[in-house]
Structure formats: structure tokens, C-alpha cells
Design an enzyme around this catalytic site. Structure first.
Site, short mmCIF file in Angstrom:
data_model
loop_
_atom_site.label_atom_id
_atom_site.label_comp_id
_atom_site.label_asym_id
_atom_site.label_seq_id
_atom_site.Cartn_x
_atom_site.Cartn_y
_atom_site.Cartn_z
N ASP A 175 0.92 -1.34 -0.12
CA ASP A 175 -0.06 -0.03 -0.21
C ASP A 175 0.79 1.25 0.03
O ASP A 175 0.48 2.10 -0.77
CB ASP A 175 -1.07 -0.10 0.97
CG ASP A 175 -2.08 1.02 1.37
OD1 ASP A 175 -2.50 1.30 0.05
OD2 ASP A 175 -2.75 1.21 2.10
N HIS A 258 -4.73 2.67 -6.91
CA HIS A 258 -5.98 2.41 -6.03
C HIS A 258 -7.08 2.35 -6.95
O HIS A 258 -8.15 1.61 -6.43
CB HIS A 258 -5.95 3.59 -5.19
CG HIS A 258 -5.17 3.35 -3.82
ND1 HIS A 258 -3.81 3.49 -3.86
CD2 HIS A 258 -5.59 2.78 -2.64
CE1 HIS A 258 -3.24 3.15 -2.61
NE2 HIS A 258 -4.58 2.53 -1.82
N HIS A 261 -7.10 -1.16 -7.82
CA HIS A 261 -7.68 -2.20 -6.56
C HIS A 261 -9.25 -1.92 -6.43
O HIS A 261 -9.99 -2.77 -6.20
CB HIS A 261 -6.94 -1.34 -5.46
CG HIS A 261 -7.87 -1.79 -4.03
ND1 HIS A 261 -8.83 -1.18 -3.62
CD2 HIS A 261 -7.72 -2.95 -3.50
CE1 HIS A 261 -9.27 -1.77 -2.69
NE2 HIS A 261 -8.51 -2.59 -2.43
N HIS A 276 -6.12 -5.46 1.33
CA HIS A 276 -6.12 -4.31 0.41
C HIS A 276 -4.72 -4.06 -0.30
O HIS A 276 -4.67 -3.85 -1.49
CB HIS A 276 -6.61 -3.19 1.31
CG HIS A 276 -6.21 -1.56 0.76
ND1 HIS A 276 -7.16 -1.26 0.01
CD2 HIS A 276 -5.23 -1.03 0.82
CE1 HIS A 276 -6.78 0.24 -0.25
NE2 HIS A 276 -5.57 0.49 0.07
#
Length: 375
Positions: A175, A258, A261, A276
Site C-alpha cells: 500500500d 488504487h 484496486h 487491500h
């Protein structure tokens, strides 16, 4: 978000990190309020609830614990807000992982209460930000919810975090490695950051420093986590995952990683078993490909991701037999209006996103063959 030329940097009011700092939680929380609504799941409570309870009671902070039910959804926030109103809570404590923390921030905002965040893993950069990632009850990405302020307190006990499974630290590294990749892309496009303005020099510098620390210390920290010990490298990576990544993404900006994602959350099946950060890792490589990153640089990321056990092939992403139809669903979700994919300096088509996802798999498998790794 409205375009602006204003530079904006935001951050939590206080950040505290160190081994055993849970024992000081009561001291810091007492400065925020005396009636706490404490959100934690049963697993986290069994691990460290007693230490937190003793610290709060030692500073005469009364608290009501609410069991977090697992999803950072509008319904879960509304359920806990009702309990907080009944209690008259003046401070909300989020004690746990990223979804617990995002829920706590949403509850604190609704109650107009102070917010204290106590992460028990270094798996995301959620703790420091003034936003929550909201999912529906099925775990599909719904929206970003923005708040008027960042948490009043972020307290990070590395003694607790080093006992969490190393997979969570690796997820946080993934991340955090997206931070500079996305921030530099957003800055290049003169796009707004998550705070609604342009990046300051500090916001950009933090993102760049975050990446530097991770490439230097990630494996040493991961090994320390495997041994459940706190070392200087472990402290550095926890800070990079939590504080530097948090400030860097929020005051620098998000972009393609992101968004991809978020696109993956539109799929059902085994991919939802991934964290995540694991899905962000794949999205980061996809953005690097779309950014025309040179092969040598791309392989630096692949090398570290593979060493940390992060998914960079479709098989590892639980999508070995994925159909083109499903990949186009991912692309459609990643490109919808308001998504951070529009912070790139170039316009993307659904086909380009699908091809980038497939290219991650192709390049990762070629790199693995080159260095003698098997799937």
C-alpha cells in the site's frame, strides 16, 4: 472535486509510535475526552484489550466497547453511531485494522466527537487520513467518505504490531509503495490531492521518502516481524507504512493503482480473500506499465513484491481463469466518474486497463523465469 490552485497539506494532530505505547493510551485519550466509544473486534480485544483497558481506567476514562462486525459500511457506521449517541460519547477509539479504523473515523465524524486511532497492524495507511474507504455489505468498494479533520490521535504500538502475521506488514508495504508512484503521477497531471488542493513540497517529499525507506528496509523489517521482534528497520517501515504513506497519499494524491484496486472489488470469488495492500500491489505494477516505466525500474518493484509474497500474477491474485468480460468489469469500475484514475496525465480506455492487467501477469512471469522463481 473542484479544480483549484491552492496547495493543501493535512495531517493528524498527534502521532505517537513506539514499543509498549498502549500503556500510555489513557494519558493521550484523556486529553480528548472522558467518555469513550471503543470499537474493536474480538480477535484484537483478546490480544491487547486488557492493556488498553487498564491504561484508560488509570486515567479515569470511561468506555463502552462495541464489537466491530467486519465491514466498513454505511450500515455498520450508522449502527455504532446510534450506540454512541445513547452513551453520550465525546471520543471514539478505533482499535484494530484498516476497516475498524475507517469505521471509527466515520462514527466520530457523525457524533462530532474526537477520534483516536490505535492500529494493531501496519497493513494500510488508513490511520492518519481524514477519509474512510466505504464498502457495501458484500465488500464491494462504494465510495471515499471525506471528513472535516484528520484523527486527533494516532497511537502505534510496535510491540503489538510485531506480533501480527508478517502478511499484514507486507500488505502495508505494498500500500505504501503505491504512495509515490501515484503521488508523482497526480502531481505531473496537476491533479488535486485527497485534501482538495495541489500537493505542497512537503507532501511530495514525504511520498518520495516513503518509497526510499521501503526499498532500503522492507526485507529487514519483514524478517524482524517473522521473528516477532522490534528493530530499527521494523520501526522505520511501520512509520513508512502508517505515517509517511498516510500523509503522502492524502496530501500527494491517488491515481491508477488504487483505482484498479477498487475495480477488483467489483469481482466476486477468491480475490476477496486478499488484503487491500495485496490488490494494490498488482494495481501499482499496472500503473507503472501504463506510465511506461523502464524495465529495470519495473523489475525493482517486482523483485521486492515477490520477496514479500505479494501477488503479481493473475494466478496469485486468484484470477488465473478470469474472463475478459470480468476484466472489463474491473476496468469499468476503475474508470468510473470520480475515480482516482482520472488523476493521471493521460486518458485511459477500458481496453488499456485490461491490457495493463494482463501485462502485469506477462512481465511478472517473465521476470520470475529470469531469476529462477516458480509460481
Amino acid at each position: 472535486m473542484e479544480a483549484t490552485n491552492e496547495k493543501v497539506f493535512i495531517s493528524p494532530a498527534r502521532y505517537v509510535q513506539g514499543e509498549g505505547v498502549t500503556a500510555r493510551a489513557g494519558h493521550y485519550v484523556a486529553a480528548l475526552g472522558q467518555k469513550a466509544l471503543l470499537i474493536a473486534d474480538d480477535v484484537v480485544w483478546d490480544i491487547a484489550g486488557e492493556a488498553l483497558s487498564e491504561s484508560l481506567q488509570g486515567e479515569n476514562v470511561s468506555f463502552e466497547r462495541v464489537v466491530f462486525e467486519g465491514e466498513a459500511s454505511t450500515r455498520e457506521i450508522e449502527r455504532i453511531v446510534k450506540l454512541g449517541r445513547e452513551q453520550g460519547a465525546d471520543v471514539v477509539i478505533g482499535f484494530g485494522g484498516g476497516k475498524t479504523i475507517d469505521t471509527a473515523k466515520g462514527v466520530a465524524d457523525e457524533l462530532k466527537a474526537a477520534c483516536a486511532v490505535l492500529p494493531t497492524t501496519a497493513s494500510t495507511d488508513a490511520p492518519t487520513s481524514a477519509l474512510s474507504v466505504i464498502y457495501n455489505d458484500d465488500g464491494e468498494f462504494e465510495s471515499y467518505r471525506f471528513f472535516d479533520k484528520n484523527p486527533n490521535l494516532v497511537l502505534v504500538d510496535t510491540g503489538i504490531i510485531c506480533k501480527a502475521p508478517p502478511r499484514f506488514l507486507a500488505s502495508g508495504i505494498a500500500d505504501a509503495l503505491a504512495t509515490w508512484v501515484e503521488a508523482r503521477a497526480a502531481i505531473r497531471a496537476n491533479a488535486n490531492n485527497m485534501a482538495g488542493g495541489k500537493a505542497t513540497l512537503l507532501g511530495a517529499t514525504i511520498g518520495e521518502k516513503c518509497e526510499e525507506i521501503l526499498f532500503e528496509h522492507a526485507m529487514l523489517a519483514y524478517q524482524a516481524n517473522q521473528a516477532q521482534i522490534v528493530t530499527p528497520s521494523f520501526e522505520a517501515v511501520v512509520e513508512a507504512n502508517t505515517l509517511l504513506s498516510g500523509l503522502g497519499f492524502e496530501s500527494g494524491g491517488l491515481a491508477g493503482a488504487h483505482a484498479i484496486h477498487n475495480g477488483f472489488t467489483a469481482l466476486h470469488g477468491e480475490i476477496h480473500e486478499l488484503t487491500h495492500g495485496e490488490k494494490v500491489a498488482f494495481g501499482t505494477v499496472a500503473q507503472l506499465i501504463l506510465d511506461q516505466t523502464p524495465q529495470a525500474e519495473l523489475e525493482e518493484y517486482l523483485d521486492l513484491y515477490l520477496a514479500l509474497g505479494l501477488p503479481v500474477t493473475l494466478k496469485a491474485l486468484k484470477l488465473e481463469d478470469v474472463s475478459d468480460e470480468d476484466l472489463y468489469r474491473v476496468a469499468e469500475a476503475a474508470l468510473k466518474e470520480g475515480e482516482s484514475s482520472h488523476n493521471l496525465a493521460y486518458e485511459l480506455t477500458q481496453q488499456q486497463v485490461v491490457h495493463a492487467i494482463k501485462a502485469v501477469d506477462v512481465h511478472a512471469r517473465a521476470f520470475m523465469e529470469k531469476v529462477g522463481l516458480s509460481e
